[in-house]
Design an enzyme around this catalytic site. Sequence first.
Site, PDB file in Angstrom:
ATOM      1  N   HIS A 150      -6.662  -2.789 -12.408  1.00  0.00           N
ATOM      2  CA  HIS A 150      -7.364  -2.759 -11.115  1.00  0.00           C
ATOM      3  C   HIS A 150      -8.478  -3.810 -11.142  1.00  0.00           C
ATOM      4  O   HIS A 150      -9.538  -3.588 -11.716  1.00  0.00           O
ATOM      5  CB  HIS A 150      -7.935  -1.362 -10.883  1.00  0.00           C
TER       6      HIS A 150
ATOM      7  N   TYR B  33     -14.800  -3.369  -7.908  1.00  0.00           N
ATOM      8  CA  TYR B  33     -15.074  -2.686  -9.176  1.00  0.00           C
ATOM      9  C   TYR B  33     -15.345  -3.713 -10.278  1.00  0.00           C
ATOM     10  O   TYR B  33     -15.494  -4.907 -10.002  1.00  0.00           O
ATOM     11  CB  TYR B  33     -13.924  -1.717  -9.487  1.00  0.00           C
TER      12      TYR B  33
ATOM     13  N   ASN C  61     -11.255  -4.548  -5.022  1.00  0.00           N
ATOM     14  CA  ASN C  61     -12.119  -3.584  -4.329  1.00  0.00           C
ATOM     15  C   ASN C  61     -13.529  -3.427  -4.884  1.00  0.00           C
ATOM     16  O   ASN C  61     -14.126  -2.355  -4.793  1.00  0.00           O
ATOM     17  CB  ASN C  61     -11.418  -2.216  -4.268  1.00  0.00           C
TER      18      ASN C  61
ATOM     19  N   THR D  90      -6.780   7.188  -4.412  1.00  0.00           N
ATOM     20  CA  THR D  90      -7.715   8.150  -4.995  1.00  0.00           C
ATOM     21  C   THR D  90      -7.663   9.446  -4.197  1.00  0.00           C
ATOM     22  O   THR D  90      -7.818   9.438  -2.974  1.00  0.00           O
ATOM     23  CB  THR D  90      -9.130   7.551  -4.999  1.00  0.00           C
TER      24      THR D  90
ATOM     25  N   GLN E 248      -2.743   2.975 -12.759  1.00  0.00           N
ATOM     26  CA  GLN E 248      -3.723   1.954 -12.372  1.00  0.00           C
ATOM     27  C   GLN E 248      -4.997   2.123 -13.207  1.00  0.00           C
ATOM     28  O   GLN E 248      -5.724   3.109 -13.072  1.00  0.00           O
ATOM     29  CB  GLN E 248      -4.071   2.035 -10.882  1.00  0.00           C
TER      30      GLN E 248
ATOM     31  N   ASN F  61     -17.022  -2.155  -1.395  1.00  0.00           N
ATOM     32  CA  ASN F  61     -18.005  -1.910  -2.455  1.00  0.00           C
ATOM     33  C   ASN F  61     -18.932  -3.103  -2.687  1.00  0.00           C
ATOM     34  O   ASN F  61     -19.292  -3.422  -3.819  1.00  0.00           O
ATOM     35  CB  ASN F  61     -17.307  -1.484  -3.747  1.00  0.00           C
TER      36      ASN F  61
ATOM     37  N   GLY G 227      -0.083   2.801   1.530  1.00  0.00           N
ATOM     38  CA  GLY G 227      -0.958   3.861   1.039  1.00  0.00           C
ATOM     39  C   GLY G 227      -0.968   5.072   1.949  1.00  0.00           C
ATOM     40  O   GLY G 227      -0.247   6.046   1.717  1.00  0.00           O
ATOM     41  N   ARG G 228      -1.761   4.985   3.024  1.00  0.00           N
ATOM     42  CA  ARG G 228      -1.946   6.152   3.880  1.00  0.00           C
ATOM     43  C   ARG G 228      -0.635   6.763   4.380  1.00  0.00           C
ATOM     44  O   ARG G 228      -0.525   7.998   4.410  1.00  0.00           O
ATOM     45  CB  ARG G 228      -2.900   5.806   5.028  1.00  0.00           C
TER      46      ARG G 228
ATOM     47  N   ARG H 203      -3.953  -5.899  -9.652  1.00  0.00           N
ATOM     48  CA  ARG H 203      -4.273  -5.827  -8.226  1.00  0.00           C
ATOM     49  C   ARG H 203      -5.579  -6.548  -7.942  1.00  0.00           C
ATOM     50  O   ARG H 203      -6.572  -6.348  -8.643  1.00  0.00           O
ATOM     51  CB  ARG H 203      -4.402  -4.371  -7.792  1.00  0.00           C
TER      52      ARG H 203
HETATM   53  C1  8OZ Z   1     -11.192   5.237  -1.999  1.00  0.00           C
HETATM   54  C2  8OZ Z   1     -12.051   6.189  -2.532  1.00  0.00           C
HETATM   55  C3  8OZ Z   1     -12.369   6.131  -3.850  1.00  0.00           C
HETATM   56  C4  8OZ Z   1     -11.856   5.120  -4.651  1.00  0.00           C
HETATM   57  C5  8OZ Z   1     -10.269   1.716  -4.497  1.00  0.00           C
HETATM   58  C6  8OZ Z   1     -10.076   3.353  -6.224  1.00  0.00           C
HETATM   59  O1  8OZ Z   1     -10.807   1.370  -3.440  1.00  0.00           O
HETATM   60  C7  8OZ Z   1     -10.447   3.092  -4.993  1.00  0.00           C
HETATM   61  C8  8OZ Z   1     -11.005   4.165  -4.121  1.00  0.00           C
HETATM   62  C9  8OZ Z   1     -10.683   4.232  -2.783  1.00  0.00           C
HETATM   63  O2  8OZ Z   1      -9.612   0.925  -5.172  1.00  0.00           O
END
Ligand code: 8OZ
Length: 362
Positions: free
Chosen positions: A176, A181, A179, A27, A100, A236, A318-319, A228
């Site tokens: 997705h 969501y 994480n 993101t 994604q 979260n 990623g990073r 994923r």
């Molecule tokens: C960091 C900031 C905002 C969203 C994820 C889509 O954790 C994200 C995300 C990561 O999968």
Amino acid sequence: MSADILFTPQAMGPLTLSNRIVMAPLTRARAGAGDVPTDLMATYYGQRATAGLIISEATPISNQGKGYAFTPGCYNAAQAAGWRKITDAVHAKGGKIFAQLWHVGRISHPDLQENGLLPVAPSAIKADGQAFTAEGFKPFVTPRALETSEIPGIVADYVNAAQTAMDGGFDGVEIHAANGYLLDQFMRAETNQRTDAYGGSPENRLRLTLEVAQAVTNALGGDRVGIRISPVSPANGPISDPDPQSLFTALATGLNALDLVYLHVVEGATGGDRDIQAFDYGALKSTFKGLYMANNGYTRESAIAALSENKADLVALGRPFIANPDLVARFKTSAPLNPLDRDTLYGGAEKGYIDYPALESA
Ligand code: 8OZ
């Protein structure tokens, strides 16, 4: 152990990836008006096209699925046209790119929803923390529990987003389900206290994710679809589950019937401790029939080890890809990596986005 394994091509459905190094979804919050992807984003992704596969930043499947300001959507023609410039830029350099597909569930805020509506979730349970709105951070609210009758509409939104992604020139999509969501909220016991067919037993909690995977593969074919997950990540949360090993083994078994092309696994806490909680990723890998894509804190050396020891078929980073557009070339020669600037991760424009130098100009 030889580094060559990183640079071996990998067949993935109808595609041949030029190496095993995947750019993880990241993101960056730089979309334009109407959540349309911009030309600047095309430059950014094009710079990173030597990855074997790029997975796009998470892209909401609907306005309801949006949880952060400035994230690019994937549900209408204007957004598809924006994505087309990005996928063209990646393909022009021989790269491959998946979209994604994202519904954040409760990780949102009325300010980000149409007409200030409440975000939706499996159950009316608030997350800890704050939402990133156009006016800054605001505390999460208690979401509205979805009616059973609304669930087919959400599945349809995933299908529309998958078709929009293909209209935008993507090679495939990643669902997705990680994480914390929406799909993760449905799968885990702490966030899903429903009493209908989508809650209660592990089988019921997996139902929505499997229905989405089924509907999207019906539309695109399994060989264009990955997923994923993050079996033990507290991202979260709170979002715990009493038995993630059984839950995600059952998910992998269910997905096998759909011939998904890959399972992308965030091992440990997203962006953090890989050993936060015991979990047998090898067992998950042997359960799943398709490719296993490992993610979370990998380096050149640990990626070589994971591929050589058959712990992964692909490794997503990623990073390192944020700060090193030419990460693959740097891995080839063990070149030093640019450091990451955390202040420019989200929002803003060119700085910290398209101005990280490649080796020849460094
Ligand atoms: C960091 C900031 C905002 C969203 C994820 C889509 O954790 C994200 C995300 C990561 O999968």
